[in-house]
Write an enzyme that holds these catalytic residues in place. Structure first.
Site, short mmCIF file in Angstrom:
data_model
loop_
_atom_site.label_atom_id
_atom_site.label_comp_id
_atom_site.label_asym_id
_atom_site.label_seq_id
_atom_site.Cartn_x
_atom_site.Cartn_y
_atom_site.Cartn_z
N GLY A 18 0.80 -1.22 0.00
CA GLY A 18 0.00 0.00 0.00
C GLY A 18 0.83 1.26 0.00
O GLY A 18 0.46 2.26 -0.63
N ASP A 19 1.96 1.24 0.69
CA ASP A 19 2.88 2.38 0.70
C ASP A 19 3.32 2.71 -0.72
O ASP A 19 3.26 3.86 -1.16
CB ASP A 19 4.08 2.05 1.59
#
Length: 137
Positions: A18-19
């Site tokens: 997700g980062d």
């Protein structure tokens, strides 16, 4: 190549993806604004991707009832995950909330919810652009 099962992944693994996913949205946005100098790009990107900015975005999502119950569950999976890394320039609580934000983005990507991912990332970027999020430099 086998696709990762988002249901089986822990919150840290979801946050890992997700980062990167959210970072790509931010980088594309900055390039779309016409920015091209690496130092300026990096400094500006921080206002979108810092732990404090992400925690602020989660608070705004909560205030505006932006997430589904299932999305909250994946946020909590990331927020509550035991991480062996620690916050460098922010509180542990803020860092954990930002890990939850990133886990949410990872979940949306791995579950194939591209339209919802686009919607939330676009919304997040807009909130930062409008100055609705306070962040640390």
């Amino acid at each position: 190549m086998a696709k990762a099962d988002f249901q089986q992944l822990n919150g840290i693994a979801l946050a890992y993806l997700g980062d990167a996913v959210y970072e790509v949205y931010v980088r594309e946005h900055l390039l779309d604004l016409g920015m091209s100098k690496p130092n300026r790009l990096q400094k500006k990107a921080t206002s979108y991707v810092s732990a404090k900015a992400q925690a602020g975005l989660i608070k705004l999502m909560e205030d505006q009832d932006k997430l589904t119950d299932e999305e909250w569950e994946f946020f909590k999976r990331g927020r509550n995950a035991n991480s062996y890394t620690h916050a460098k320039h922010t509180s542990v609580i803020t860092y954990r909330i930002s890990t939850g934000f990133e886990a949410l983005m990872g979940y949306l990507k791995l579950s194939g919810q591209q339209e919802r991912l686009n919607e939330l990332c676009t919304w997040c970027i807009k909130q930062v652009d409008l100055g609705r999020i306070q962040y640390e430099q």
